[in-house]
Design a protein around this motif. Sequence first.
Motif, PDB file in Angstrom:
ATOM      1  N   MET B 256       0.898  -1.285  -0.011  1.00 37.71           N
ATOM      2  CA  MET B 256      -0.091  -0.017  -0.221  1.00 37.71           C
ATOM      3  C   MET B 256       0.861   1.190   0.037  1.00 37.71           C
ATOM      4  N   VAL B 257       2.058   1.127   0.705  1.00 37.50           N
ATOM      5  CA  VAL B 257       3.028   2.091   0.714  1.00 37.50           C
ATOM      6  C   VAL B 257       3.092   2.776  -0.709  1.00 37.50           C
ATOM      7  N   GLY B 258       3.368   1.772  -1.621  1.00 37.24           N
ATOM      8  CA  GLY B 258       3.770   2.213  -3.039  1.00 37.24           C
ATOM      9  C   GLY B 258       2.687   2.360  -4.046  1.00 37.24           C
ATOM     10  N   LEU B 259       1.431   2.068  -3.444  1.00 33.21           N
ATOM     11  CA  LEU B 259       0.225   2.125  -4.315  1.00 33.21           C
ATOM     12  C   LEU B 259       0.223   3.333  -5.165  1.00 33.21           C
ATOM     13  N   LYS B 260       0.438   3.252  -6.409  1.00 32.11           N
ATOM     14  CA  LYS B 260       0.057   4.528  -7.288  1.00 32.11           C
ATOM     15  C   LYS B 260      -0.557   4.137  -8.389  1.00 32.11           C
ATOM     16  N   ARG B 261      -1.065   4.872  -9.206  1.00 26.90           N
ATOM     17  CA  ARG B 261      -1.501   4.775 -10.590  1.00 26.90           C
ATOM     18  C   ARG B 261      -0.348   5.199 -11.543  1.00 26.90           C
ATOM     19  N   ASP B 262       0.106   4.103 -12.263  1.00 31.31           N
ATOM     20  CA  ASP B 262       1.177   4.331 -13.214  1.00 31.31           C
ATOM     21  C   ASP B 262       0.200   4.598 -14.487  1.00 31.31           C
ATOM     22  N   GLU B 263       0.889   5.690 -15.341  1.00 34.19           N
ATOM     23  CA  GLU B 263       0.155   6.143 -16.415  1.00 34.19           C
ATOM     24  C   GLU B 263      -0.160   5.081 -17.602  1.00 34.19           C
ATOM     25  N   LYS B 264       1.117   4.192 -17.936  1.00 33.11           N
ATOM     26  CA  LYS B 264       0.977   3.419 -18.637  1.00 33.11           C
ATOM     27  C   LYS B 264       0.107   2.249 -18.358  1.00 33.11           C
ATOM     28  N   LEU B 265       0.476   1.837 -17.152  1.00 30.78           N
ATOM     29  CA  LEU B 265       0.226   0.212 -16.733  1.00 30.78           C
ATOM     30  C   LEU B 265      -1.323   0.325 -15.758  1.00 30.78           C
ATOM     31  N   GLY B 266      -1.693   1.557 -15.514  1.00 30.60           N
ATOM     32  CA  GLY B 266      -2.588   1.513 -14.460  1.00 30.60           C
ATOM     33  C   GLY B 266      -2.284   1.339 -12.797  1.00 30.60           C
ATOM     34  N   SER B 267      -3.105   0.856 -12.262  1.00 28.87           N
ATOM     35  CA  SER B 267      -2.660   0.535 -10.983  1.00 28.87           C
ATOM     36  C   SER B 267      -1.955  -0.772 -10.759  1.00 28.87           C
ATOM     37  N   VAL B 268      -0.625  -0.505 -10.345  1.00 27.15           N
ATOM     38  CA  VAL B 268       0.323  -1.767 -10.298  1.00 27.15           C
ATOM     39  C   VAL B 268       0.899  -1.594  -8.656  1.00 27.15           C
ATOM     40  N   VAL B 269       1.193  -2.753  -8.148  1.00 23.85           N
ATOM     41  CA  VAL B 269       2.042  -2.736  -6.851  1.00 23.85           C
ATOM     42  C   VAL B 269       3.277  -2.220  -7.112  1.00 23.85           C
ATOM     43  N   ARG B 270       3.765  -1.327  -6.083  1.00 20.88           N
ATOM     44  CA  ARG B 270       5.354  -0.997  -6.043  1.00 20.88           C
ATOM     45  C   ARG B 270       5.533  -0.551  -5.029  1.00 20.88           C
ATOM     46  N   GLU B 271       6.532  -1.252  -4.303  1.00 19.78           N
ATOM     47  CA  GLU B 271       7.126  -1.041  -2.952  1.00 19.78           C
ATOM     48  C   GLU B 271       7.941   0.159  -2.997  1.00 19.78           C
ATOM     49  N   THR B 272       7.985   0.754  -1.835  1.00 17.06           N
ATOM     50  CA  THR B 272       8.846   1.967  -1.963  1.00 17.06           C
ATOM     51  C   THR B 272      10.425   1.790  -1.419  1.00 17.06           C
ATOM     52  N   GLY B 273      10.442   0.462  -0.523  1.00 10.29           N
ATOM     53  CA  GLY B 273      12.048   0.205  -0.196  1.00 10.29           C
ATOM     54  C   GLY B 273      11.996  -1.021   0.144  1.00 10.29           C
ATOM     55  N   ARG B 274      13.121  -1.442   0.738  1.00 11.05           N
ATOM     56  CA  ARG B 274      13.305  -2.787   1.067  1.00 11.05           C
ATOM     57  C   ARG B 274      12.886  -3.009   2.699  1.00 11.05           C
ATOM     58  N   GLU B 275      12.852  -1.689   3.268  1.00  8.55           N
ATOM     59  CA  GLU B 275      12.619  -1.777   4.840  1.00  8.55           C
ATOM     60  C   GLU B 275      11.165  -2.046   4.970  1.00  8.55           C
ATOM     61  N   VAL B 276      10.616  -2.805   5.946  1.00  8.85           N
ATOM     62  CA  VAL B 276       9.421  -3.121   6.068  1.00  8.85           C
ATOM     63  C   VAL B 276       8.923  -2.690   7.332  1.00  8.85           C
ATOM     64  N   PRO B 277       7.720  -2.075   7.381  1.00  9.73           N
ATOM     65  CA  PRO B 277       7.229  -1.540   8.703  1.00  9.73           C
ATOM     66  C   PRO B 277       7.056  -3.030   9.756  1.00  9.73           C
ATOM     67  N   VAL B 278       6.752  -2.548  10.877  1.00  4.32           N
ATOM     68  CA  VAL B 278       6.592  -3.572  11.793  1.00  4.32           C
ATOM     69  C   VAL B 278       5.163  -3.604  11.682  1.00  4.32           C
ATOM     70  N   SER B 279       4.654  -5.146  11.651  1.00  2.00           N
ATOM     71  CA  SER B 279       3.220  -5.470  11.444  1.00  2.00           C
ATOM     72  C   SER B 279       2.687  -5.967  12.953  1.00  2.00           C
ATOM     73  N   PHE B 280       1.369  -5.521  13.109  1.00  7.18           N
ATOM     74  CA  PHE B 280       0.803  -5.960  14.486  1.00  7.18           C
ATOM     75  C   PHE B 280      -0.422  -6.797  14.154  1.00  7.18           C
ATOM     76  N   VAL B 281      -0.892  -7.648  15.019  1.00  8.78           N
ATOM     77  CA  VAL B 281      -1.987  -8.340  15.126  1.00  8.78           C
ATOM     78  C   VAL B 281      -3.228  -7.169  15.591  1.00  8.78           C
ATOM     79  N   MET B 282      -4.078  -7.085  14.706  1.00  6.29           N
ATOM     80  CA  MET B 282      -5.314  -6.065  15.112  1.00  6.29           C
ATOM     81  C   MET B 282      -6.238  -6.604  15.912  1.00  6.29           C
ATOM     82  N   THR B 283      -6.295  -6.331  17.072  1.00  7.00           N
ATOM     83  CA  THR B 283      -7.365  -6.917  17.993  1.00  7.00           C
ATOM     84  C   THR B 283      -8.829  -7.017  17.634  1.00  7.00           C
ATOM     85  N   ARG B 284      -9.254  -7.979  17.547  1.00  3.86           N
ATOM     86  CA  ARG B 284     -10.499  -8.052  17.040  1.00  3.86           C
ATOM     87  C   ARG B 284     -10.962  -7.281  15.710  1.00  3.86           C
TER      88      ARG B 284
END
Lengths: 466, 603
Positions: B256-284
């Motif tokens: 989601m960090v790199g989610l952007k609309r590429d003009e040629k491709l439309g929406s494609v996934v693209r990450e913006t870096g190698r570093e990954v944010p910490v993920s958490f369990v979302m209670t309920r």
Amino acid sequence: MQALDHFPTSTNRRQFLLRAGGGFGAVALSHLMAGESAVMKGAHFPGKAKRVIYLFMHGGPSHVDLWDPKPDLVKYSGQPLPESFGSVMTRRAVAKNPLLAPVTPFRKRGQSGIEISDFLPHMAELADEFCVLRSCHGDSVNHPQSVYQMNTGSILGGKPSLGSWVAYGLGSENRNMPAFVVMPDPAGGLKGGPSAWGSGFLPASYQGTTMRPGAAPILNLHPQDRISAARQREILELSGALNARHLEQRDFDDELAARVRSYELAFRMQSAAPEIVDISRESKATHALYGIDRKETREFGTRCLLARRMIESGVRFVQLYSGDTNGWDAHDDVLKNHTQYCGATDKPVAGLLFDLKARGLLEDTLVIWGGEFGRMPMSEKGLGRDHNPWGYSVVLAGAGVRGGMTYGSTDAIGLRATENTVHVNDLHATILHLLGLNHEHLTFRHNGRDERLTDVAGKVAFSILA
Amino acid sequence: MSLRQAILTVSLLAVVFASARGEEPISEADREFWSFRTPVRVEPPLVEGEAGPIDRFLVARLASEGLVFAPEADRRTLIRRVSFDLTGLPPEPAEVEAFVDDESPEAYAHVVDRLLASPAYGERWAQHWLDVVRFAESDGFEHDVVRPEAWRYRDWVIGALNADMPYDRFVQLQLAADEIAPEESVATGLLLAGPDMPDLNEPEERRHIFLNGMTSTVGEAFMALTFGCAQCHDHKTDPMSTDDFYRLRAIFANTMVGLKRDEKLGSVVRETGREVPVSFVMTRGDFQRPGNPVEAAFPRVLDPGEMAVSPPDGDAASSMRRTAFARWLTRPDHPLTARVIVNRLWQHHFGAGIVASSGDFGHTGEQPAHPELLDWLATELPVRGWSLKEMHRLMVTSRAYRQASRGGGEAWERALEHDPGNRLLSRMSRRRLEGEAIRDTFLAVSGQLNREAGGPSVRPPLPKEVTSTLLQNQWEVTPDEAGHRRRSVYVFARRNLRYPIFEAFDRPDSNLTCSRRDRSTTAPQSLMLLNSEFSLATAEALAARISVEASDTGERIERAYAHLFSRPPESDERALGRRFLDRGSLVEYCLALLNTNEAIYVD
């Protein structure tokens, strides 16, 4: 639309099962049979309500200006929200705006003395019929999410609507009409679109059928002009004869037979539906009662009268929308907006309730009045109000509901539900209960889960039951 | 502190402790469940007179019940069935006659080859996949904002299927093309195909909902695991915890960090870096209540090991987690990936999957009717280079597939009695065309179908009653009318409005993933086929077509049957037609035929 597998068939089902040939007929049949055992043949327990009319005020009517008088809101009008209320999530940046007193006065009404504002003089005459739930709350400050939640229990799209669940649980009382009918506002579509009355993961047969006044109440109800009614009859006879032959060669496959019946139903609907929407033979007095004789109330009045005619003819669940794409969404000027929308709906709704009562229909018909949320006690742009899902009113009347009462309350200014709170899931559980349906038992297996309208929540508000 | 308060405190602490720590370990018994174990290949039993592996499994099972296959369907039925199955279109009358007259033993195989090579194959099978990934070309919710380039993903799916892209690659590209084959990034449209709420006040809530939908869809699309339940609470019946869900979600956390609309491709996934944010369990499942942190990992019941992530190449700005996940998913010994896809192919060919609950391979799903056959097919897929077309060929050339769907006599009656649901495949199952195929067929038989492939979607006109339920200007009719008659897969997929004929015939809501459509029978369907402008226009075009092809009433009836039913009329049908045409027009006659069961059911 009514599920055809509910229809009585002339041939014994077991015989069909044994004879079902062509494989998929048999597969489909076992599916239908499985469906049948999952489908409630009527209610779980005797419910007082047999049918529902849901008057949906799209855009979010203002509880603090209609149903929930707050002396403190008058007293502190013009001052900012006291800090003791903490931070408030709002749709627009109104949290720091001054409080706005109700824009019209409230009065005690009827024997019960329920307070209703001057916006609704006609409905106020029925105060003793109303159960005003003053402590409703939901989960989103956005329109479509809240429209979805009020209709389906979830702020996410794609779940079955209340009307679909009721149609699934109870079916229709009329073989020629759908169980769940929706009459949208002709002025414009809802925020979130027709998914609001969709059947989600329930079979398409339970989705709301949209109907409208006039000669063509249902899409594709009548042949195109190039095909006369007489010719259509012959076309149906020919395809019927060819289908009979086809069916006979296929072991009377139940699914094929159901489709033959669907054409018979379609044909009957062609005369049944226009009859229901033909209000020309209703008396002048009735027209006047619903406000059909006046320009500003004619449109909604006509749909209210149709709602009565539909439930009389056995439709289980009728939903009417008031409000175009913006509707009751009074961001700019509550007085102006609500004067317009109350003006268009107050008389028709009152007329409908009087009429239902006079005909004895209110005894087993539940009437619901409400929007997707209420409005903030703070002002927006001086005279308007922003969305408020944290506390608002929904009004019930009719079958199984104690009239002349209020239930629950919001805080001193109408910002949040505080006492005997009724979450949307609780409201749904209560409505199903009134219909004799246990919200925990009304389930449908989807992707490995027994889904419910109320998900994993829902408490029936027992103290409002008559 | 009173005793009562002390007890309360202790029990509260226990609750807190349990919610922070309380992940149920996976037991051996959990891992023993059939679908969580690697498929075991058993060679098909030897059955006298049966050559094909599929048939050997099925016939052996039927024999144990004292049953046999039904006789082979006649050639007209067969070519009609396989044409609809593989291309979603009826055979041309000339193709039917050529097949009927072709006495070579290879005649049927040639038909199958021709159909699999047709571009119509990808157009047909893409829709099955688009149902699964919740494809639509708009956001849904309030503004239902159009995604103008979303069709590129739809075209990618069609192209991949037509090119017979190996299924392992098909999976890998949709999950991680940006990391492993950037030129194919449009494939990652799968991850972005679901609904979105760009107007939410809280960007974090939007991200949370979107990621949860993405994670659930990935779980269901590739593994038929009903993972969605676990976003709020541990799965009630399957050994999947909320922690498992958020570990899987962590694999996608960067997208989601790199989610952007590429003009040629439309929406494609693209990450913006190698570093990954910490993920958490979302209670309920509440985005405002992060619980304990989790590391990206596979569902424990399938693979308790650590996720091995190869370091990104050179300057790649991506975490490579999705690549690791995609490679794990497409290991030939993965318990679910191959089983799930061969079962879906089977479902679309035979009417029901070997596992009937094709979207749920968990405990609440159904058991496979032929477990050894399922595993044989699942292990055969990688052996055949993950070629889906090879699997189609294997299935549709089997004797099982070529059986009649109707019959009589003693063996037939016995089959109906002992195999009423046809789980044993003692005959072929009859099926109804989907709404998309009904529309395509009506256009094809009346000579109107525009076969232009690919490109932006089209919006044929809609009745005012339908557009009035939308916000204004949400259905701008495509100016070029020829476009209105293109195949259904090219009709614009608005999330808040399903095209009416598709919706009436059970197209699923694109907010939800769907492996197996409902098949309801309703009066609005009949009203639509009987009275709509589309039906009448079809009847008019068909009447015009057969008037040109034949001048005599009898011949015209013949032509109508050839186009619509791939067969000549029987004498009583001919007589009914003549009698009708004494008074009725050819258009009315065609309209009646379009409304028969035979027009939309395939034997």
